[in-house]
Design a protein around this motif. Structure first.
Motif, short mmCIF file in Angstrom:
data_model
loop_
_atom_site.label_atom_id
_atom_site.label_comp_id
_atom_site.label_asym_id
_atom_site.label_seq_id
_atom_site.Cartn_x
_atom_site.Cartn_y
_atom_site.Cartn_z
N LEU A 141 -44.22 -8.46 45.59
CA LEU A 141 -43.59 -7.82 44.83
C LEU A 141 -42.88 -8.50 43.80
CD1 LEU A 141 -42.34 -4.72 44.22
CD2 LEU A 141 -40.14 -5.69 45.38
N GLY A 142 -42.34 -9.69 43.82
CA GLY A 142 -41.70 -10.43 42.93
C GLY A 142 -42.77 -10.86 41.98
N LEU A 143 -44.06 -11.40 42.34
CA LEU A 143 -45.15 -11.82 41.47
C LEU A 143 -45.59 -10.53 40.65
CD1 LEU A 143 -47.15 -14.05 40.94
CD2 LEU A 143 -48.65 -13.13 42.55
N ALA A 144 -45.68 -9.23 41.02
CA ALA A 144 -46.30 -8.24 40.46
C ALA A 144 -44.97 -7.90 39.30
CB ALA A 144 -46.35 -7.20 41.30
N SER A 145 -43.67 -8.10 39.62
CA SER A 145 -42.62 -7.80 38.94
C SER A 145 -42.64 -8.94 37.76
CB SER A 145 -41.32 -7.77 39.33
OG SER A 145 -41.25 -6.80 40.33
N ILE A 146 -42.89 -10.04 37.93
CA ILE A 146 -43.03 -11.11 36.83
C ILE A 146 -44.01 -10.85 35.98
CG2 ILE A 146 -43.16 -13.39 36.41
CD1 ILE A 146 -41.27 -14.02 38.61
N ILE A 147 -45.24 -10.58 36.48
CA ILE A 147 -46.56 -10.26 35.59
C ILE A 147 -46.11 -8.83 34.79
CG2 ILE A 147 -48.83 -9.57 35.69
CD1 ILE A 147 -49.16 -11.34 38.12
N GLY A 148 -45.72 -8.01 35.54
CA GLY A 148 -45.28 -6.85 34.64
C GLY A 148 -44.26 -6.94 33.86
N SER A 149 -43.51 -7.70 33.75
CA SER A 149 -42.49 -7.74 32.78
C SER A 149 -42.97 -8.62 31.74
CB SER A 149 -40.98 -8.74 33.48
OG SER A 149 -40.59 -7.69 34.51
N VAL A 150 -43.77 -9.65 31.81
CA VAL A 150 -44.20 -10.47 30.81
C VAL A 150 -45.15 -9.67 30.23
CG1 VAL A 150 -45.60 -12.37 30.31
CG2 VAL A 150 -43.85 -12.62 32.09
N TYR A 151 -45.95 -8.69 31.07
CA TYR A 151 -46.95 -7.98 30.12
C TYR A 151 -46.17 -6.85 29.18
CZ TYR A 151 -50.66 -4.64 29.29
OH TYR A 151 -51.47 -3.90 28.66
N TYR A 152 -44.98 -6.25 29.96
CA TYR A 152 -44.57 -5.35 29.04
C TYR A 152 -43.69 -6.02 27.79
CZ TYR A 152 -40.60 -1.53 28.35
OH TYR A 152 -40.02 -0.57 27.73
N LYS A 182 -48.73 0.59 30.80
CA LYS A 182 -50.28 0.73 31.41
C LYS A 182 -50.26 0.07 32.71
CE LYS A 182 -52.40 2.27 27.09
NZ LYS A 182 -53.52 1.97 26.06
N ILE A 183 -50.19 -1.28 32.69
CA ILE A 183 -50.56 -2.13 33.79
C ILE A 183 -49.63 -2.00 34.84
CG2 ILE A 183 -49.15 -4.13 33.21
CD1 ILE A 183 -51.83 -5.70 34.11
N ILE A 184 -48.36 -1.35 34.79
CA ILE A 184 -47.20 -1.28 35.77
C ILE A 184 -47.69 -0.50 36.99
CG2 ILE A 184 -44.86 -0.66 36.32
CD1 ILE A 184 -45.50 -3.11 34.37
N PRO A 185 -48.27 0.63 36.95
CA PRO A 185 -48.80 1.45 38.20
C PRO A 185 -49.94 0.77 38.94
CG PRO A 185 -48.71 3.18 36.42
CD PRO A 185 -48.50 1.62 35.93
N ILE A 186 -50.74 0.00 38.05
CA ILE A 186 -51.62 -1.11 38.98
C ILE A 186 -51.09 -1.95 39.74
CG2 ILE A 186 -53.81 -2.53 38.54
CD1 ILE A 186 -54.26 -0.69 36.06
N LEU A 187 -50.12 -2.68 39.17
CA LEU A 187 -49.47 -3.54 39.92
C LEU A 187 -48.76 -2.90 40.97
CD1 LEU A 187 -48.12 -5.84 37.04
CD2 LEU A 187 -49.91 -6.44 38.55
N ALA A 188 -48.13 -1.93 40.98
CA ALA A 188 -47.34 -1.33 41.96
C ALA A 188 -48.26 -0.83 43.13
CB ALA A 188 -46.57 -0.03 41.54
N LEU A 189 -49.62 -0.67 42.77
CA LEU A 189 -50.55 -0.64 43.94
C LEU A 189 -50.82 -1.86 44.79
CD1 LEU A 189 -53.04 2.08 42.44
CD2 LEU A 189 -51.44 2.62 44.22
#
Length: 164
Positions: free
Chosen positions: A138-149, A157-164
């Motif tokens: 979850l932490g890794l997905a959150s950091i990737i999602g935040s940087v992408y955002y 767009k990528i956030i739901p994919i990372l949540a899965l």
């Protein structure tokens, strides 16, 4: 099935029929109640929650923050609630919401980074468990999602994919 039947027909957005375009824009636009709820209640509560967590982390940084997992649950809730609120606030147009969209990813990166350090210390001390594995994911997905955002001008767009 009822929920899926109420989804707008996005393929008509590129249509030249003005009635279809107005109907779709009316379906996509959030209600006033949701806009006000997000703008005046959820975002201020998340701001207070962010301030309290960051203040607690800064005050207890040297004492036992990285060895004790006292607020691990609060930090995980912060991550999850923050992403859900960011998804809800995406379609709301307001200056306050814009401020939240620009500040929250930085606060999220800060909190998640410190949480991951604390989790890695716990793994070294107690070993890898299913819960700690999921926290790291979850932490890794959150950091990737935040940087992408932040890099893609507030694109979710990528956030739901990372949540899965």
């Amino acid at each position: 099935m009822i929920f899926l039947s109420m989804l707008p027909k996005y393929y008509l957005i590129h249509s030249t029929d003005e009635e279809a375009i107005e109907e779709i824009e009316g379906l996509i636009k959030p209600s006033k109640f949701l806009s006000r709820l997000v703008s005046f209640i959820f975002i201020p509560l998340m701001g207070v929650y962010s301030g309290i967590l960051i203040l607690y982390i800064l005050l207890n940084f040297g004492s036992g923050f990285f060895t004790d997992s006292l607020i691990e649950g609060l930090l995980l809730n912060y991550i999850i609630y923050g992403w859900v609120l960011l998804l809800l606030a995406d379609s709301v147009e307001s200056n306050f919401v814009g401020l939240f969209k620009s500040v929250f990813p930085f606060a999220l990166i800060f909190v998640v980074f410190l949480q991951m350090i604390a989790t890695i210390n716990q793994i070294q001390k107690l070993g890898m468990t299913h819960g700690r594995y999921l926290i790291l994911l979850l932490g890794l997905a959150s950091i990737i999602g935040s940087v992408y955002y932040l890099m893609k001008n507030q694109n979710l767009k990528i956030i739901p994919i990372l949540a899965l």
